[in-house]
Design a protein around this motif. Structure first.
Motif, PDB file in Angstrom:
ATOM      1  N   HIS A  45     -10.498  -7.555   3.597  1.00  0.00           N
ATOM      2  CA  HIS A  45     -10.396  -6.696   2.410  1.00  0.00           C
ATOM      3  C   HIS A  45     -11.298  -5.476   2.485  1.00  0.00           C
ATOM      4  O   HIS A  45     -11.017  -4.451   1.863  1.00  0.00           O
ATOM      5  N   ASP A  46     -12.394  -5.559   3.248  1.00  0.00           N
ATOM      6  CA  ASP A  46     -13.296  -4.423   3.360  1.00  0.00           C
ATOM      7  C   ASP A  46     -12.781  -3.372   4.343  1.00  0.00           C
ATOM      8  O   ASP A  46     -13.353  -2.281   4.444  1.00  0.00           O
ATOM      9  N   ARG A  47     -11.688  -3.673   5.041  1.00  0.00           N
ATOM     10  CA  ARG A  47     -11.153  -2.760   6.062  1.00  0.00           C
ATOM     11  C   ARG A  47      -9.748  -2.273   5.742  1.00  0.00           C
ATOM     12  O   ARG A  47      -9.172  -1.504   6.520  1.00  0.00           O
ATOM     13  N   VAL A  48      -9.205  -2.725   4.616  1.00  0.00           N
ATOM     14  CA  VAL A  48      -7.818  -2.389   4.264  1.00  0.00           C
ATOM     15  C   VAL A  48      -7.763  -1.880   2.834  1.00  0.00           C
ATOM     16  O   VAL A  48      -8.176  -2.573   1.905  1.00  0.00           O
ATOM     17  N   ALA A  49      -7.234  -0.674   2.644  1.00  0.00           N
ATOM     18  CA  ALA A  49      -7.162  -0.057   1.314  1.00  0.00           C
ATOM     19  C   ALA A  49      -5.784  -0.155   0.688  1.00  0.00           C
ATOM     20  O   ALA A  49      -5.647   0.012  -0.524  1.00  0.00           O
ATOM     21  N   ALA A  50      -4.764  -0.390   1.496  1.00  0.00           N
ATOM     22  CA  ALA A  50      -3.400  -0.463   0.966  1.00  0.00           C
ATOM     23  C   ALA A  50      -2.586  -1.411   1.812  1.00  0.00           C
ATOM     24  O   ALA A  50      -2.788  -1.512   3.028  1.00  0.00           O
ATOM     25  N   VAL A  51      -1.660  -2.108   1.157  1.00  0.00           N
ATOM     26  CA  VAL A  51      -0.753  -3.002   1.876  1.00  0.00           C
ATOM     27  C   VAL A  51       0.638  -2.851   1.285  1.00  0.00           C
ATOM     28  O   VAL A  51       0.797  -2.747   0.062  1.00  0.00           O
ATOM     29  N   ALA A  52       1.638  -2.794   2.179  1.00  0.00           N
ATOM     30  CA  ALA A  52       3.022  -2.678   1.733  1.00  0.00           C
ATOM     31  C   ALA A  52       3.890  -3.597   2.563  1.00  0.00           C
ATOM     32  O   ALA A  52       3.671  -3.760   3.775  1.00  0.00           O
ATOM     33  N   GLY A  53       4.867  -4.211   1.910  1.00  0.00           N
ATOM     34  CA  GLY A  53       5.826  -5.058   2.605  1.00  0.00           C
ATOM     35  C   GLY A  53       7.228  -4.743   2.118  1.00  0.00           C
ATOM     36  O   GLY A  53       7.448  -4.587   0.908  1.00  0.00           O
ATOM     37  N   LEU A  67      -3.715 -17.129  -0.869  1.00  0.00           N
ATOM     38  CA  LEU A  67      -4.898 -16.677  -0.134  1.00  0.00           C
ATOM     39  C   LEU A  67      -5.341 -15.271  -0.553  1.00  0.00           C
ATOM     40  O   LEU A  67      -5.945 -14.550   0.234  1.00  0.00           O
ATOM     41  N   LEU A  68      -5.069 -14.897  -1.778  1.00  0.00           N
ATOM     42  CA  LEU A  68      -5.280 -13.515  -2.196  1.00  0.00           C
ATOM     43  C   LEU A  68      -6.563 -13.288  -2.990  1.00  0.00           C
ATOM     44  O   LEU A  68      -6.791 -12.185  -3.482  1.00  0.00           O
ATOM     45  N   SER A  69      -7.422 -14.275  -3.096  1.00  0.00           N
ATOM     46  CA  SER A  69      -8.563 -14.151  -4.018  1.00  0.00           C
ATOM     47  C   SER A  69      -9.492 -13.008  -3.668  1.00  0.00           C
ATOM     48  O   SER A  69     -10.114 -12.415  -4.559  1.00  0.00           O
ATOM     49  N   ASP A  70      -9.578 -12.639  -2.388  1.00  0.00           N
ATOM     50  CA  ASP A  70     -10.471 -11.557  -1.988  1.00  0.00           C
ATOM     51  C   ASP A  70      -9.760 -10.216  -1.832  1.00  0.00           C
ATOM     52  O   ASP A  70     -10.377  -9.226  -1.420  1.00  0.00           O
ATOM     53  N   LEU A  71      -8.494 -10.172  -2.148  1.00  0.00           N
ATOM     54  CA  LEU A  71      -7.714  -8.949  -1.968  1.00  0.00           C
ATOM     55  C   LEU A  71      -8.271  -7.809  -2.819  1.00  0.00           C
ATOM     56  O   LEU A  71      -8.534  -7.980  -4.014  1.00  0.00           O
ATOM     57  N   THR A  72      -8.450  -6.630  -2.212  1.00  0.00           N
ATOM     58  CA  THR A  72      -8.881  -5.434  -2.947  1.00  0.00           C
ATOM     59  C   THR A  72      -7.929  -4.267  -2.741  1.00  0.00           C
ATOM     60  O   THR A  72      -8.050  -3.250  -3.427  1.00  0.00           O
ATOM     61  N   ALA A  73      -6.998  -4.377  -1.804  1.00  0.00           N
ATOM     62  CA  ALA A  73      -6.073  -3.288  -1.497  1.00  0.00           C
ATOM     63  C   ALA A  73      -5.010  -3.149  -2.581  1.00  0.00           C
ATOM     64  O   ALA A  73      -4.602  -4.129  -3.210  1.00  0.00           O
ATOM     65  N   GLU A  74      -4.550  -1.919  -2.788  1.00  0.00           N
ATOM     66  CA  GLU A  74      -3.385  -1.704  -3.646  1.00  0.00           C
ATOM     67  C   GLU A  74      -2.142  -2.184  -2.901  1.00  0.00           C
ATOM     68  O   GLU A  74      -2.024  -2.008  -1.687  1.00  0.00           O
ATOM     69  N   VAL A  81      -5.999  -6.278  -8.613  1.00  0.00           N
ATOM     70  CA  VAL A  81      -5.659  -5.063  -7.875  1.00  0.00           C
ATOM     71  C   VAL A  81      -4.451  -4.385  -8.517  1.00  0.00           C
ATOM     72  O   VAL A  81      -3.692  -5.002  -9.270  1.00  0.00           O
ATOM     73  N   GLY A  82      -4.278  -3.108  -8.208  1.00  0.00           N
ATOM     74  CA  GLY A  82      -3.040  -2.442  -8.581  1.00  0.00           C
ATOM     75  C   GLY A  82      -1.920  -2.930  -7.682  1.00  0.00           C
ATOM     76  O   GLY A  82      -2.085  -2.999  -6.454  1.00  0.00           O
TER      77      GLY A  82
END
Length: 249
Positions: free
Chosen positions: A145-153, A170-177, A204-205
């Motif tokens: 999460h500290d290395r990823v700002a956005a995720v798209a699928g 497994l999303l508890s630490d997710l910070t990316a939009e 997260v957004g």
């Protein structure tokens, strides 16, 4: 648009990969692109080049590198419905080898390699995936999460399963939009609801959207699932997401 083939050192060997980037001599934000189940091929190279044209360094690793360089099986120029089941049958054992541990070992190597490229700007990357690549992208964004700002699928698969390590668990630490562009036949409504609850709990957004008139694989012009309207909607969602979350491309 400059492009190159690369070999990425991983804990399990050397992953061949394709990269495309602007040819202006400047440094640009990095994007890690996971392929669909059919793997690294001209269709994905074309998408990487198009995305690079918007100002990003795009790295596309070969998912099945443990079995040799791409392609691990011969693919027709067009993957029609008459050959698709046989190809998927051959690829399924390779897909099933992608345990969470293997996925994250690879992801760590890919993100590290991407950040080290001289054409890549400092700062977090975006992670993008198609089909099974959507699940890999979501796992990568949550774990790093500290290395990823956005995720798209896009037309993602296996996001909500009964497994204890299903991506949605497994999303508890997710910070990316997050943006997920679903086809009309990707997920059952109750699975979409479960996924949305998991995403909402992270704070997260995010957006999950069903693209009208689409079927699984809608972005891939080398398959019968291709839908040009849905492909354009995918660009219309992806490019603003990257612009919002990464340094100017």
């Amino acid at each position: 648009m400059p492009s190159t083939t690369l070999r990425i050192p991983t804990p399990d060997g050397q992953a061949d990969a394709f990269a495309a980037f602007p040819g202006d001599g400047e440094r640009h934000p990095g994007v890690l692109l996971y392929t669909d189940a059919f793997g690294l091929r001209p269709e994905l190279e074309s998408k990487a080049r198009e995305l690079a044209g918007h100002g990003y360094y795009v790295l596309v690793p070969h998912l099945y590198y443990r079995h040799g360089p791409a392609p691990v099986i011969a693919l027709p120029e067009h993957i029609g419905e008459e050959v698709r089941p046989a190809i998927i049958t051959r690829l399924m054992p390779l897909l099933e080898e992608h345990t969470t541990e293997r996925i994250l070992r690879d992801a760590d190597a890919y993100l590290g390699f991407l950040a080290a490229q001289p054409e890549v700007a400092a700062g977090p990357a975006a992670v993008l995936g198609y089909c099974i690549g959507g699940a890999l992208a979501l796992r990568t964004a949550a774990a790093f999460h500290d290395r990823v700002a956005a995720v798209a699928g896009f037309h993602p698969g296996f996001l909500v399963t009964d497994a204890p390590d299903s991506p949605h668990r497994l999303l508890s630490d997710l910070t990316a939009e997050v943006h997920l562009g679903l086809s009309e036949n990707d997920m059952r409504p109750e699975a979409v609801d479960e996924l949305n609850k998991a995403l909402a709990a992270t704070g997260v957004g995010y957006s999950t959207e069903i693209y009208p008139g689409s079927v699984h694989g809608y972005t891939m012009s080398d398959t019968d699932a291709f839908n040009p309207v849905a492909l354009q909607r995918h660009w219309d969602r992806l490019l603003p997401l990257l612009h919002r979350t990464l340094a100017a491309g």
